[in-house]
Motif scaffolding. Structure first.
Motif, PDB file in Angstrom:
ATOM      1  N   PHE A  43       0.730  -0.937   0.217  1.00 27.50           N
ATOM      2  CA  PHE A  43       0.407   0.269   0.175  1.00 27.50           C
ATOM      3  C   PHE A  43       0.440   1.290  -0.266  1.00 27.50           C
ATOM      4  N   LEU A  44       0.298   2.472  -0.174  1.00 28.41           N
ATOM      5  CA  LEU A  44       0.846   3.286  -0.369  1.00 28.41           C
ATOM      6  C   LEU A  44       1.587   3.943   1.220  1.00 28.41           C
ATOM      7  N   PRO A  45       2.694   5.026   1.430  1.00 34.30           N
ATOM      8  CA  PRO A  45       3.835   5.421   0.223  1.00 34.30           C
ATOM      9  C   PRO A  45       4.631   4.475  -0.485  1.00 34.30           C
ATOM     10  N   HIS A  46       4.108   3.075  -0.123  1.00 36.27           N
ATOM     11  CA  HIS A  46       5.215   2.946  -0.914  1.00 36.27           C
ATOM     12  C   HIS A  46       5.028   1.389  -1.548  1.00 36.27           C
ATOM     13  N   ILE A  47       3.499   1.416  -2.642  1.00 37.56           N
ATOM     14  CA  ILE A  47       3.451   0.914  -3.250  1.00 37.56           C
ATOM     15  C   ILE A  47       1.921   0.682  -3.663  1.00 37.56           C
ATOM     16  N   ASP A  48       1.643   1.339  -4.638  1.00 40.70           N
ATOM     17  CA  ASP A  48       0.165   1.856  -5.835  1.00 40.70           C
ATOM     18  C   ASP A  48      -0.018   0.114  -5.318  1.00 40.70           C
ATOM     19  N   ILE A  49      -1.329  -0.856  -4.878  1.00 37.92           N
ATOM     20  CA  ILE A  49      -1.152  -1.685  -5.658  1.00 37.92           C
ATOM     21  C   ILE A  49      -2.825  -2.050  -6.527  1.00 37.92           C
ATOM     22  N   ASP A  50      -3.457  -0.793  -6.849  1.00 38.18           N
ATOM     23  CA  ASP A  50      -3.935  -0.518  -7.633  1.00 38.18           C
ATOM     24  C   ASP A  50      -3.142  -0.558  -8.980  1.00 38.18           C
TER      25      ASP A  50
END
Length: 352
Positions: free
Chosen positions: A57-64
């Protein structure tokens, strides 16, 4: 420090302490690249971390974005590989604030929970197929509060089990396993008895297992949030090592057969929370003199069965959620943590 020749379990750091408990009026998050650089830089007598576990999940990764565009996942793989690291367990963002829903909630809540599980399993599978994720699970919990759970304990437990059972179908379709992390802040998973009950109700041991965190499970002993399931009294004197070990054996004998993912951690028998994260077992520094756990000795209760290493868990992960940012930016913090991890592997690992 004399090290063994053990090569397993592999040693991972967690990236999510840079996110969990941050923001929402608290300290700012620490970016993924910074967390990975800190992990890669740690060294004890020539030994280093092998990999890291990740919060999707953000801010580490945008899962969408990762689900829409495979290039996002490939970029994540490259971040790991460029630092000589692999990726292990990934955390699916199943909570309402991250797009999910309570596992014991409405049909809409359940759908949102399962949608996030599906996204997490998609990313996990792709990382595995890219060769950067040799082992690990997809971490979940009930995303449900304890107080609402107590309004209808049996009904809510059945609902969570139903949601988890559906999640197992999704994980199996992706060739993944789910690791349910028991914490005192998650309804239906807030006590060791209820956690065990939930695993047995779902009854998919090949897909759903337990993620044991040494800090969180310590509070299971005291019945924090579930006094009816306490093994030790709230005012327990931790100087009574024999009684503590007996209680710890009761706990681990019940949950170890289900354990597929393991967090090395320290706890001072208190709770803590920051940002939007509910209060749960406090994570202490590996060297904290107030810590109640002898980390390598008590890790044995989870990693050995009948005296022999179970060899079930291919990597172990350090969890230091909600450490202050200034602590996480210090080199000695990660070296001390790595030293504790090495002590666990030296004592309970194996060569392969």
């Amino acid at each position: 420090m004399t090290q063994s020749n053990n090569t397993y379990p592999k040693l991972h750091n967690a990236a999510w302490p840079g996110v969990v408990g941050k923001g929402d009026g608290g300290e700012p998050p620490i970016g993924l690249d910074t967390m990975l650089d800190l992990t890669a830089a740690a060294e004890v007598d020539g030994a280093r971390f092998d990999g890291f576990d990740l919060f999707l999940f953000l801010p580490h990764i945008d899962i969408d974005a990762a689900v829409r565009d495979d290039a996002v996942i490939k970029e994540l793989a490259e971040k790991a590989q460029s630092r000589g690291l692999v990726i292990g367990t990934v955390v699916a963002p199943i909570w309402p604030p991250t797009g999910g829903g309570a596992a014991m909630g409405t049909d809409k809540d359940q759908r949102q929970f399962l949608d996030q599980v599906k996204k997490g399993c998609h990313v996990a599978e792709r990382l595995r197929r890219l060769g950067v994720r040799p082992h690990g699970a997809v971490r979940i919990d009930s995303a449900s509060g304890v107080d609402p759970w107590y309004e209808d304990p049996e009904g809510n437990q059945r609902r969570i089990a139903d949601t988890f059972r559906e999640a197992c179908h999704i994980a199996a379709d992706h060739g993944e396993q789910l690791a349910a992390e028991g914490e005192i802040c998650w309804g239906g998973m807030h006590s060791w008895r209820r956690m065990l009950q939930l695993l047995e109700m779902v009854d998919r041991p090949e897909v759903l297992g337990f993620q044991a965190d040494m800090a969180h499970t310590l509070l299971y002993l005291l019945g924090t949030n579930a006094p009816e399931d306490a093994i030790l009294p709230q005012d327990f004197d931790f100087a009574d090592q024999e009684r503590f070990d007996e209680a710890y054996k009761t706990l681990t004998d019940a949950l170890r057969p289900w354990t597929i993912d393991f967090h090395v951690a320290q706890n001072d028998a208190t709770v803590h929370g920051s940002g939007s994260h509910d209060k749960t077992g406090r994570h202490c520094l590996a060297t904290d003199p107030a810590g109640k756990l002898d980390i390598p000795r008590h890790a044995a209760y989870w990693l050995r069965d009948g005296g022999e290493p179970t060899r079930r868990i291919k990597h172990i992960c350090w969890d230091g959620c909600m450490f202050p940012n200034d602590v996480m930016m210090k080199e000695e913090t990660w070296n001390d943590i790595l030293r504790a991890m090495l002590a666990v592997r030296d004592a309970h690992g194996w060569e392969e």
